[in-house]
Design a protein around this motif. Structure first.
Motif, mmCIF file in Angstrom:
data_model
loop_
_atom_site.group_PDB
_atom_site.id
_atom_site.type_symbol
_atom_site.label_atom_id
_atom_site.label_comp_id
_atom_site.label_asym_id
_atom_site.label_seq_id
_atom_site.Cartn_x
_atom_site.Cartn_y
_atom_site.Cartn_z
ATOM 1 N N ALA A 1 0.889 -1.025 -0.023
ATOM 2 C CA ALA A 1 0.037 -0.152 -0.053
ATOM 3 C C ALA A 1 0.915 1.221 -0.136
ATOM 4 C CB ALA A 1 -0.915 0.170 1.154
ATOM 5 N N VAL A 2 0.210 2.249 -0.230
ATOM 6 C CA VAL A 2 0.923 3.675 -0.086
ATOM 7 C C VAL A 2 0.592 4.086 1.615
ATOM 8 C CG1 VAL A 2 1.274 6.080 -0.557
ATOM 9 C CG2 VAL A 2 0.695 4.664 -2.241
ATOM 10 N N TYR A 3 1.803 4.224 2.360
ATOM 11 C CA TYR A 3 1.746 4.619 3.603
ATOM 12 C C TYR A 3 1.871 6.260 3.669
ATOM 13 C CZ TYR A 3 1.272 -0.035 4.915
ATOM 14 O OH TYR A 3 0.976 -1.354 4.928
ATOM 15 N N LEU A 4 1.047 6.912 3.903
ATOM 16 C CA LEU A 4 0.875 8.521 4.280
ATOM 17 C C LEU A 4 0.983 8.854 5.644
ATOM 18 C CD1 LEU A 4 -2.017 8.862 2.085
ATOM 19 C CD2 LEU A 4 0.108 9.728 1.234
ATOM 20 N N CYS A 5 1.629 10.085 5.842
ATOM 21 C CA CYS A 5 2.026 10.597 7.332
ATOM 22 C C CYS A 5 1.329 12.144 6.966
ATOM 23 C CB CYS A 5 3.408 10.727 7.417
ATOM 24 S SG CYS A 5 3.854 11.456 9.158
ATOM 25 N N GLY B 1 4.065 10.352 0.653
ATOM 26 C CA GLY B 1 3.863 8.676 0.870
ATOM 27 C C GLY B 1 5.023 7.908 0.702
ATOM 28 N N THR B 2 4.922 6.824 1.146
ATOM 29 C CA THR B 2 5.964 5.718 0.897
ATOM 30 C C THR B 2 5.023 4.532 0.333
ATOM 31 O OG1 THR B 2 7.391 6.322 2.521
ATOM 32 C CG2 THR B 2 7.376 4.102 1.703
ATOM 33 N N ARG B 3 5.317 4.214 -0.873
ATOM 34 C CA ARG B 3 4.897 3.139 -1.437
ATOM 35 C C ARG B 3 5.525 1.711 -1.373
ATOM 36 N NH1 ARG B 3 1.240 2.444 -5.600
ATOM 37 N NH2 ARG B 3 1.229 4.647 -6.180
#
Lengths: 115, 116
Positions: A88-92, A109-111
């Motif tokens: 997933a993409v992790y969003l902060c 984001g980090t994919r």
């Protein structure tokens, strides 16, 4: 830059590996949120920090997920023994205060791709 | 159970015309609503918001309408411009008793394409 930054931008992990995702919020922002965004979905809440205190971790999908913000600024989301469903993409996101629904400022984001 | 729904995955509009993006919600505890815009490879950026005590909020070309009885909100963009082409997410917030913060529930997004 003045915005929220995240690293790495892309991460490929083999199933079973541990990963660590970093978030640098906007300086002075009290609140920090982590979200998971699966393909074709909206961001889904994972966890929330007010300064260094993790006040809500109800969205973390399993005990393989762990987040910290030890000094109230940079935060790290760690995923142990990654599974394919973690892709997933992790969003902060950070916001200036912990009170009313102030707008959140998102990082890019980090994919994460788990193979 | 999707508490915030955007039933149109995509929308195409001619430049200069109005774009209307819709969002429905189910939880009457939501008290604040936001729209975010997202370009590829970037995080969502805040666009406009509305409190549940209002029915309209306007900011330049962007207007958000809230119909509480129908549990429906919409974003109007007039006139639409090619630079508006992006994915638009609506979000709703509430403050659960068990949480130290307001929580945000996002819809699945609508991809807007403005044709030149």
């Amino acid at each position: 830059g003045a915005g929220v930054s995240q690293s790495p931008r892309y991460k490929v992990a083999k199933r079973g590996q541990d990963v660590a995702l970093r978030c640098d919020p906007i300086s002075g922002h009290v609140s920090l949120f982590w979200y998971q965004q699966a393909l074709g979905q909206g961001p889904e809440f994972l966890t929330y920090f007010q300064n260094e205190a993790q006040l809500d971790k109800s969205g973390l999908p399993s005990d393989r997920f762990f987040a910290e913000r030890p000094e109230g600024s940079v935060s790290t989301l760690k995923i142990q023994r990654t599974q394919q469903e973690d892709s997933a993409v992790y969003l902060c996101a950070s916001s200036v205060a912990s009170g009313r629904a102030f707008e959140q400022y998102f990082g890019p984001g980090t994919r994460l791709t788990v193979t | 159970d999707q508490q915030v729904k955007q039933n149109s995955p995509s929308l195409s509009v001619q430049e200069g015309r109005i774009s209307i993006l819709n969002c429905d919600y189910t939880n009457s505890m939501f008290d604040y609503f936001l729209w975010y815009k997202k370009y590829p490879a970037e995080g969502p950026t805040f666009l406009i918001s509305i409190s549940s005590i209002k029915d309209k909020n306007e900011d330049g070309r962007f207007t958000v309408f809230l119909n509480k009885s129908a549990k429906h909100l919409s974003l109007h963009i007039v006139p639409s411009q090619p630079g508006d082409s992006a994915v638009y997410f609506c979000a709703a917030s509430f403050h659960p008793l068990t949480s130290g913060t307001y929580k945000y529930i996002f819809g699945t997004g609508t991809r807007l394409k403005v044709l030149a």
